[in-house]
Design a protein around this motif. Sequence first.
Motif, PDB file in Angstrom:
ATOM      1  N   ASN A  48       3.296 -28.510  16.893  1.00  0.00           N
ATOM      2  CA  ASN A  48       2.346 -30.209  16.442  1.00  0.00           C
ATOM      3  C   ASN A  48       2.919 -30.788  15.813  1.00  0.00           C
ATOM      4  O   ASN A  48       3.114 -32.052  15.750  1.00  0.00           O
ATOM      5  CB  ASN A  48       1.151 -29.486  16.278  1.00  0.00           C
ATOM      6  CG  ASN A  48       0.419 -29.180  18.044  1.00  0.00           C
ATOM      7  OD1 ASN A  48       1.367 -29.839  18.507  1.00  0.00           O
ATOM      8  ND2 ASN A  48      -0.738 -28.736  17.543  1.00  0.00           N
ATOM      9  N   ARG A  89       6.194 -32.166  16.287  1.00  0.00           N
ATOM     10  CA  ARG A  89       6.138 -33.439  17.142  1.00  0.00           C
ATOM     11  C   ARG A  89       5.452 -35.008  15.867  1.00  0.00           C
ATOM     12  O   ARG A  89       5.323 -36.099  16.706  1.00  0.00           O
ATOM     13  CB  ARG A  89       4.993 -33.091  18.150  1.00  0.00           C
ATOM     14  CG  ARG A  89       4.813 -34.341  19.641  1.00  0.00           C
ATOM     15  CD  ARG A  89       4.463 -33.182  20.743  1.00  0.00           C
ATOM     16  NE  ARG A  89       4.616 -31.681  20.778  1.00  0.00           N
ATOM     17  CZ  ARG A  89       4.551 -30.858  20.953  1.00  0.00           C
ATOM     18  NH1 ARG A  89       3.043 -31.070  21.187  1.00  0.00           N
ATOM     19  NH2 ARG A  89       4.785 -29.519  20.946  1.00  0.00           N
ATOM     20  N   HIS A  90       4.186 -34.659  15.494  1.00  0.00           N
ATOM     21  CA  HIS A  90       3.267 -35.981  15.267  1.00  0.00           C
ATOM     22  C   HIS A  90       3.956 -36.540  13.604  1.00  0.00           C
ATOM     23  O   HIS A  90       3.636 -37.472  13.265  1.00  0.00           O
ATOM     24  CB  HIS A  90       1.704 -35.638  15.091  1.00  0.00           C
ATOM     25  CG  HIS A  90       1.401 -35.266  15.996  1.00  0.00           C
ATOM     26  ND1 HIS A  90       1.181 -36.321  17.257  1.00  0.00           N
ATOM     27  CD2 HIS A  90       1.685 -34.498  16.927  1.00  0.00           C
ATOM     28  CE1 HIS A  90       0.464 -35.566  18.242  1.00  0.00           C
ATOM     29  NE2 HIS A  90       0.794 -34.364  18.232  1.00  0.00           N
ATOM     30  N   ASP A 122       1.305 -32.487   8.085  1.00  0.00           N
ATOM     31  CA  ASP A 122       1.854 -33.788   8.167  1.00  0.00           C
ATOM     32  C   ASP A 122       2.296 -34.755   7.377  1.00  0.00           C
ATOM     33  O   ASP A 122       0.781 -35.260   7.007  1.00  0.00           O
ATOM     34  CB  ASP A 122       2.844 -33.300   9.517  1.00  0.00           C
ATOM     35  CG  ASP A 122       1.325 -33.733  10.725  1.00  0.00           C
ATOM     36  OD1 ASP A 122       1.369 -35.178  10.163  1.00  0.00           O
ATOM     37  OD2 ASP A 122       0.964 -33.096  11.121  1.00  0.00           O
ATOM     38  N   ILE A 149      -5.356 -36.873  12.401  1.00  0.00           N
ATOM     39  CA  ILE A 149      -6.430 -37.393  13.917  1.00  0.00           C
ATOM     40  C   ILE A 149      -7.661 -37.871  12.995  1.00  0.00           C
ATOM     41  O   ILE A 149      -8.405 -36.748  12.010  1.00  0.00           O
ATOM     42  CB  ILE A 149      -6.712 -35.732  14.015  1.00  0.00           C
ATOM     43  CG1 ILE A 149      -5.079 -35.070  14.017  1.00  0.00           C
ATOM     44  CG2 ILE A 149      -7.717 -35.480  15.510  1.00  0.00           C
ATOM     45  CD1 ILE A 149      -5.351 -33.309  14.789  1.00  0.00           C
ATOM     46  N   VAL A 167     -10.003 -31.650  19.545  1.00  0.00           N
ATOM     47  CA  VAL A 167      -8.490 -31.137  19.633  1.00  0.00           C
ATOM     48  C   VAL A 167      -8.482 -29.884  19.643  1.00  0.00           C
ATOM     49  O   VAL A 167      -7.367 -29.252  20.161  1.00  0.00           O
ATOM     50  CB  VAL A 167      -7.453 -31.581  18.587  1.00  0.00           C
ATOM     51  CG1 VAL A 167      -7.411 -32.956  18.227  1.00  0.00           C
ATOM     52  CG2 VAL A 167      -7.848 -31.369  17.522  1.00  0.00           C
ATOM     53  N   THR A 186      -7.340 -30.958  26.053  1.00  0.00           N
ATOM     54  CA  THR A 186      -7.658 -32.176  24.955  1.00  0.00           C
ATOM     55  C   THR A 186      -6.328 -32.356  24.189  1.00  0.00           C
ATOM     56  O   THR A 186      -5.783 -32.344  23.969  1.00  0.00           O
ATOM     57  CB  THR A 186      -8.966 -31.443  23.943  1.00  0.00           C
ATOM     58  OG1 THR A 186      -9.925 -30.985  24.648  1.00  0.00           O
ATOM     59  CG2 THR A 186      -9.177 -33.123  23.453  1.00  0.00           C
ATOM     60  N   VAL A 207      -5.839 -36.199  22.327  1.00  0.00           N
ATOM     61  CA  VAL A 207      -6.020 -37.017  21.300  1.00  0.00           C
ATOM     62  C   VAL A 207      -5.479 -37.976  21.970  1.00  0.00           C
ATOM     63  O   VAL A 207      -6.381 -39.308  22.834  1.00  0.00           O
ATOM     64  CB  VAL A 207      -5.862 -37.592  20.449  1.00  0.00           C
ATOM     65  CG1 VAL A 207      -6.427 -38.830  19.820  1.00  0.00           C
ATOM     66  CG2 VAL A 207      -6.754 -36.171  20.094  1.00  0.00           C
ATOM     67  N   ASP A 215       0.951 -37.296  24.667  1.00  0.00           N
ATOM     68  CA  ASP A 215       1.542 -36.087  23.861  1.00  0.00           C
ATOM     69  C   ASP A 215       1.962 -35.741  25.482  1.00  0.00           C
ATOM     70  O   ASP A 215       2.861 -34.339  25.430  1.00  0.00           O
ATOM     71  CB  ASP A 215      -0.171 -35.108  23.730  1.00  0.00           C
ATOM     72  CG  ASP A 215       0.095 -35.768  22.325  1.00  0.00           C
ATOM     73  OD1 ASP A 215       0.773 -36.291  21.803  1.00  0.00           O
ATOM     74  OD2 ASP A 215      -1.802 -36.328  22.184  1.00  0.00           O
ATOM     75  N   GLY A 239       3.897 -31.493  25.070  1.00  0.00           N
ATOM     76  CA  GLY A 239       2.432 -30.560  24.723  1.00  0.00           C
ATOM     77  C   GLY A 239       1.913 -29.806  26.376  1.00  0.00           C
ATOM     78  O   GLY A 239       1.748 -31.248  27.408  1.00  0.00           O
ATOM     79  N   THR A 240       1.429 -29.350  26.551  1.00  0.00           N
ATOM     80  CA  THR A 240       0.162 -28.197  27.519  1.00  0.00           C
ATOM     81  C   THR A 240      -1.011 -28.598  27.210  1.00  0.00           C
ATOM     82  O   THR A 240      -1.814 -28.567  28.304  1.00  0.00           O
ATOM     83  CB  THR A 240       0.237 -26.559  27.479  1.00  0.00           C
ATOM     84  OG1 THR A 240      -0.279 -26.316  26.518  1.00  0.00           O
ATOM     85  CG2 THR A 240       1.728 -26.955  28.006  1.00  0.00           C
ATOM     86  N   GLY A 241      -1.724 -29.198  25.860  1.00  0.00           N
ATOM     87  CA  GLY A 241      -2.973 -29.321  25.416  1.00  0.00           C
ATOM     88  C   GLY A 241      -3.454 -28.178  25.405  1.00  0.00           C
ATOM     89  O   GLY A 241      -4.916 -27.840  25.471  1.00  0.00           O
ATOM     90  N   GLY A 256      -1.838 -25.515  23.277  1.00  0.00           N
ATOM     91  CA  GLY A 256      -1.582 -24.448  22.048  1.00  0.00           C
ATOM     92  C   GLY A 256      -2.253 -24.603  20.776  1.00  0.00           C
ATOM     93  O   GLY A 256      -2.570 -23.820  19.992  1.00  0.00           O
ATOM     94  N   LEU A 257      -3.687 -25.611  20.048  1.00  0.00           N
ATOM     95  CA  LEU A 257      -4.606 -25.885  19.259  1.00  0.00           C
ATOM     96  C   LEU A 257      -6.139 -24.592  19.893  1.00  0.00           C
ATOM     97  O   LEU A 257      -6.291 -23.850  18.865  1.00  0.00           O
ATOM     98  CB  LEU A 257      -5.089 -26.702  18.630  1.00  0.00           C
ATOM     99  CG  LEU A 257      -4.129 -27.690  17.800  1.00  0.00           C
ATOM    100  CD1 LEU A 257      -4.734 -28.760  17.347  1.00  0.00           C
ATOM    101  CD2 LEU A 257      -3.798 -27.083  16.697  1.00  0.00           C
TER     102      LEU A 257
HETATM  103  P1  ADP Z   1      -0.171 -30.052  22.708  1.00  0.00           P
HETATM  104  O1  ADP Z   1       0.399 -29.328  23.421  1.00  0.00           O
HETATM  105  O2  ADP Z   1      -0.146 -31.622  23.417  1.00  0.00           O
HETATM  106  O3  ADP Z   1       0.102 -30.068  21.431  1.00  0.00           O
HETATM  107  P2  ADP Z   1      -2.471 -29.119  21.467  1.00  0.00           P
HETATM  108  O4  ADP Z   1      -3.710 -28.077  21.554  1.00  0.00           O
HETATM  109  O5  ADP Z   1      -1.383 -28.356  20.562  1.00  0.00           O
HETATM  110  O6  ADP Z   1      -1.562 -29.823  22.407  1.00  0.00           O
HETATM  111  O7  ADP Z   1      -2.979 -30.313  20.323  1.00  0.00           O
HETATM  112  C1  ADP Z   1      -4.601 -31.352  21.194  1.00  0.00           C
HETATM  113  C2  ADP Z   1      -4.178 -32.550  20.266  1.00  0.00           C
HETATM  114  O8  ADP Z   1      -4.061 -32.422  19.196  1.00  0.00           O
HETATM  115  C3  ADP Z   1      -2.235 -32.910  20.560  1.00  0.00           C
HETATM  116  O9  ADP Z   1      -2.714 -33.371  22.716  1.00  0.00           O
HETATM  117  C4  ADP Z   1      -2.380 -34.117  19.334  1.00  0.00           C
HETATM  118  O10 ADP Z   1      -3.458 -35.665  20.467  1.00  0.00           O
HETATM  119  C5  ADP Z   1      -3.722 -33.700  18.786  1.00  0.00           C
HETATM  120  N1  ADP Z   1      -3.004 -32.868  17.525  1.00  0.00           N
HETATM  121  C6  ADP Z   1      -2.512 -31.739  17.425  1.00  0.00           C
HETATM  122  N2  ADP Z   1      -1.625 -31.708  16.101  1.00  0.00           N
HETATM  123  C7  ADP Z   1      -1.806 -32.479  15.680  1.00  0.00           C
HETATM  124  C8  ADP Z   1      -1.359 -33.119  14.017  1.00  0.00           C
HETATM  125  N3  ADP Z   1      -0.678 -32.921  13.494  1.00  0.00           N
HETATM  126  N4  ADP Z   1      -1.449 -34.914  13.927  1.00  0.00           N
HETATM  127  C9  ADP Z   1      -2.080 -34.939  15.293  1.00  0.00           C
HETATM  128  N5  ADP Z   1      -2.191 -35.054  16.050  1.00  0.00           N
HETATM  129  C10 ADP Z   1      -2.109 -33.213  16.404  1.00  0.00           C
END
Ligand code: ADP
Length: 453
Positions: free
Chosen positions: A351, A354-355, A377, A382, A390, A395, A397, A402, A407-409, A411-412
């Motif tokens: 993540n 990516r961000h 980062d 967020i 998130v 989910t 954002v 994403d 991203g699969t949504g 990961g977190l």
């Molecule tokens: P994904 O696989 O889409 O990244 P995650 O569950 O890892 O799914 O993350 C969910 C959402 O949280 C992401 O789609 C993104 O919008 C937000 N997000 C996660 N990590 C970050 C980050 N480091 N900075 C900003 N937004 C983040």
Amino acid sequence: MLNRYLPSFRARRTVATAVLAAFMCAGCGLLFLLFAGGREADLAHARVTDAWNRVVPLIREGPLPPVLYRGEVEAIQVLDARGRVAASTPGLIGKPPIATFRAADRNVRTTRVLCPRGSAGCVTVTSYKVYQPQGVWLLYVAVPEVPWYGTTTDLLLVIGISVVVTTMMTAWSFRNLTKAMAPVNAIRAELGEITLTALDRRVPVPANYQEIRLLAETVNDTLDRLESASTRLRRFTADASHELRTPITAMRAQLEEALLYPHDTDWPRMTHAVLAGVDLLQVTAADLLTLTHLDARPLLRHDLTDLGRLAAAELRRRPRQHKIVEDLAEGVHVECDRLRITRLLCNLLDNAERHAASRITVSVRAEGTSVIMEVADDGAGIPAEHREMVFDRFTRVDTARDRGAGGTGLGLAIAREIAEAHEGALTIEDSERGACFVLRLPAYDTCRSVRPG
Ligand code: ADP
């Protein structure tokens, strides 16, 4: 004991009252019988005294007739100073002495219970000494033995009353218990009808019976939780289907278009695009499997791990697009499932890659009884109102960006499940710039590792 088998205070009180009433009835009956026995004994004693009053003047002053009037006693016998029968009531005429005992020493009177062979029952025989010039004469007066309960009529009366009272109390208890069990039956009937498709139904809560009311409230709380779990599961299934359907639809469209216009199609480009869709499907399916596994609370390995070293190894291994700043303390140990904590770190780093705008900071340190690992980062960050959201499954954002980024949504959601399975927590905290993910794990307790002996 009663508490275990009876569902409510009222039901227990009913049974306790019935048992108490039965005991009281039995107690009263017993007292009555003892009183009746005492009264009968007194009457028997009065009859014996009456016989003594009648016969002793005849012995002393004469004439003593050979056949005596029986009166209200069973039998009377008079023995002269030589032990011969001088007089007796009609039933004992011509018979030997009914007894030979006499009061000891200076006593005049003594009583014994005799059970002569061949007779129907026992008799109480009272022996009187009558002092005469020729010697001591003996007067025997026999009355039927008085049982402790008085007469058979008294005994039957008490048994009859006890049976009636016990029957009445049993009927009353049964009626009350049936009434007390009615709410339990209503709860059982309602529960029997609740299925997965009718989870919005609730069992009736009775107003009176406290324990049953608590039971019904607990059942309803459980149904509330089941309903929200089922709703969550339904939403998750719908989200998962949607997430899987989107890349499939896109791939299908690309393939159909290629088949329609085979000569205008850039086949290598189209194949790469379809492969990207397949990759996303593969990753989503793998993430779903991981989440299902984590939901079942699997047994974790307990590897003693230096968290700083684990992070350093992972950072060395992965390709990087941004500058990575490492602030990894040494000797910070946790007991964890190394593979899963690595997975958690990978998800955070993916993540962050990516961000981030240009820089990612990874730090590990000990803080009291916890170990902290931060992945920060310098990206857009967020917003505070999305920081819990998130972690929900599927989910994003910024959905378009994403999903486009692969991203699969999930990961977190996976990362938080792993943290919680380790009795830790994963949160997003304030930082000057970008997003700052903080993992807290219980520090390895060195005292625990010392084995006794
Ligand atoms: P994904 O696989 O889409 O990244 P995650 O569950 O890892 O799914 O993350 C969910 C959402 O949280 C992401 O789609 C993104 O919008 C937000 N997000 C996660 N990590 C970050 C980050 N480091 N900075 C900003 N937004 C983040």
